[in-house]
Design a protein around this motif. Structure first.
Motif, PDB file in Angstrom:
ATOM      1  N   LEU A   1     -15.074   0.304   3.315  1.00 31.06           N
ATOM      2  CA  LEU A   1     -13.674   0.229   2.883  1.00 31.06           C
ATOM      3  C   LEU A   1     -12.985  -1.044   3.319  1.00 31.06           C
ATOM      4  N   CYS A   2     -13.443  -1.622   4.438  1.00 26.88           N
ATOM      5  CA  CYS A   2     -12.693  -2.704   5.082  1.00 26.88           C
ATOM      6  C   CYS A   2     -13.632  -3.540   5.933  1.00 26.88           C
TER       7      CYS A   2
ATOM      8  N   LYS B   1     -12.868  -7.556  -2.209  1.00 27.35           N
ATOM      9  CA  LYS B   1     -11.538  -6.984  -2.064  1.00 27.35           C
ATOM     10  C   LYS B   1     -10.563  -8.013  -1.498  1.00 27.35           C
TER      11      LYS B   1
ATOM     12  N   ASP C   1     -19.082   3.687   7.454  1.00 30.29           N
ATOM     13  CA  ASP C   1     -18.055   4.269   6.594  1.00 30.29           C
ATOM     14  C   ASP C   1     -16.824   3.367   6.514  1.00 30.29           C
TER      15      ASP C   1
ATOM     16  N   SER D   1       0.774  -1.249   0.000  1.00 35.22           N
ATOM     17  CA  SER D   1       0.000   0.000   0.000  1.00 35.22           C
ATOM     18  C   SER D   1       0.797   1.286   0.000  1.00 35.22           C
TER      19      SER D   1
ATOM     20  N   GLU E   1      -5.565  -1.253   3.032  1.00 33.64           N
ATOM     21  CA  GLU E   1      -5.474   0.117   2.530  1.00 33.64           C
ATOM     22  C   GLU E   1      -6.703   0.935   2.947  1.00 33.64           C
ATOM     23  N   GLY E   2      -7.867   0.292   2.937  1.00 31.28           N
ATOM     24  CA  GLY E   2      -9.080   0.980   3.364  1.00 31.28           C
ATOM     25  C   GLY E   2      -9.014   1.368   4.839  1.00 31.28           C
TER      26      GLY E   2
ATOM     27  N   GLU F   1      -6.247  -4.736   0.021  1.00 37.84           N
ATOM     28  CA  GLU F   1      -7.174  -3.639  -0.255  1.00 37.84           C
ATOM     29  C   GLU F   1      -7.976  -3.270   0.996  1.00 37.84           C
ATOM     30  N   HIS F   2      -8.339  -4.292   1.785  1.00 41.90           N
ATOM     31  CA  HIS F   2      -8.976  -4.007   3.073  1.00 41.90           C
ATOM     32  C   HIS F   2      -8.015  -3.224   3.966  1.00 41.90           C
TER      33      HIS F   2
ATOM     34  N   SER G   1      -6.553   4.268   5.196  1.00 42.38           N
ATOM     35  CA  SER G   1      -7.105   5.546   4.729  1.00 42.38           C
ATOM     36  C   SER G   1      -8.117   6.097   5.730  1.00 42.38           C
ATOM     37  N   TYR G   2      -8.815   5.203   6.427  1.00 45.32           N
ATOM     38  CA  TYR G   2      -9.796   5.620   7.420  1.00 45.32           C
ATOM     39  C   TYR G   2      -9.119   6.255   8.643  1.00 45.32           C
TER      40      TYR G   2
END
Length: 343
Positions: free
Chosen positions: A323-324, A287, A319, A29, A294-295, A291-292, A298-299
């Protein structure tokens, strides 16, 4: 205890650095001194160019008779706009499993890292410098500030993995070969994630027992291992997350009914496995694990430690769930540990 260096070495570190810092696996990531402080350069390139955050992990496993060991080294790095090291945070986990002739597994009683153990890791008394592990690891990190990843990979070490520069040896006499290699991996995988000049980098680790059973039988071996969650974070002057990288490793030893133990040849983290981890088909949001991750990272951006602590881990935050959807409990603990280590 020092283990044989069997999986990673100077050649790997140098090879990793031949790739650009932006190039990465599909899945790619972070107490002691504030090695994450900015280098302080006032050049225009550092002011305008993007800074990068990276997390590198080296895991080795070994066995001898009826004893198996797992050693994991993690490094969080912050690269400035010129691609030079602005901050480093290191930690290391050593775990030993043993088994009896009846296949009964003796589990470790302590899953803390060397940094987490603090004075419980008895290095200072045996050190010629009278310094503990964290002090020496942080001194090594400080020694690297301003160096390029290539300069780190080419750092001269003796046959025991210790530095040869008198300036380094005056502050750090522990072997640093694995730390150098983990830093090289972190630099190779570093990405532009939001960090900027003035940010500080830190690292948190949460390790838990993941052993499948307590006794091996003729019909079933025991996977004796640990699940290790790691989060590298960068924080601004207000203590808010500006970037994060999260990874997990699941090193395990195979214990047989006669007490024999077999170590894996290689352990890859979930980020390193990338799409090979094979989670996408089972994911409700289609995902892969990275990717989880990265989510989740980002959160975290923009949040203080108190706000990260308030994130519900039960899936009730819509929210975050968009993403995850993986369990974040141990990643959240690792992130909080990293944020607490910045003072």
């Amino acid at each position: 205890m020092r283990k044989p260096r069997v999986l990673w070495g100077c050649a790997l570190a140098a090879a990793l650095l031949l790739t650009s810092c932006g190039k990465n696996n599909a899945g790619s990531s972070g107490s002691g001194s504030m090695s994450g402080a900015a280098s302080g350069s006032s050049s225009a390139s550092q002011t305008t160019a993007a800074w990068k955050t990276g997390l590198g992990v080296i895991t080795e496993a070994s066995e001898e008779d009826r004893t198996g060991s797992i050693e994991l080294v993690a490094a969080a790095v912050l690269l400035d706009g010129d691609g030079k090291i602005s901050g480093v945070k290191l930690d290391e986990l050593e775990t030993t499993f043993s088994a009896g002739g009846d296949g009964a597994v003796n589990l470790p009683k302590d899953y803390r890292t060397k940094r987490q153990k603090g004075d419980d890791y008895p290095l200072a008394a045996a050190s010629s410098l009278k310094k503990g592990w964290a002090e020496q690891a942080d001194a090594f990190a400080d020694y690297l500030i301003g160096k390029t990843p290539e300069e780190v990979s080419m750092l001269k070490l003796d046959n025991d993995g210790k530095g040869t520069d008198p300036d380094l040896l005056s502050e750090c006499t522990i072997a640093v070969d694995h730390y150098r290699d983990a830093i090289s991996k972190a630099c190779s995988s570093a990405k532009v994630l939001g960090a900027a000049k003035g940010d500080r980098v830190s690292l948190g680790i949460e390790a838990v027992n993941a052993t499948s059973d307590v006794t091996a039988t003729d019909d079933k071996d025991v996977n004796a291992g640990i699940d290790v969650s790691m989060v590298a974070v960068t924080l601004d002057a207000d203590g808010r997350v500006t970037s994060a990288v999260a990874d997990m490793a699941e090193p395990a030893l195979t214990v047989m009914s006669d007490g024999g133990i077999k170590a894996p040849d290689m352990v890859e983290t979930k980020l390193e496995q990338g799409d090979r981890y094979g989670m996408r088909g089972a994911s409700s949001i289609d995902k892969e694990w990275y990717e989880h991750s990265e989510g989740f990272c980002s959160y975290l951006k923009g949040k203080t430690r108190a706000e990260v602590a308030d994130i519900p881990s039960d899936g009730s935050d819509a929210d975050l769930m968009a993403l995850c959807t993986i369990s974040i409990e141990d990643l959240q603990k690792a992130a909080l540990d990293a944020m607490a280590a910045v003072n």
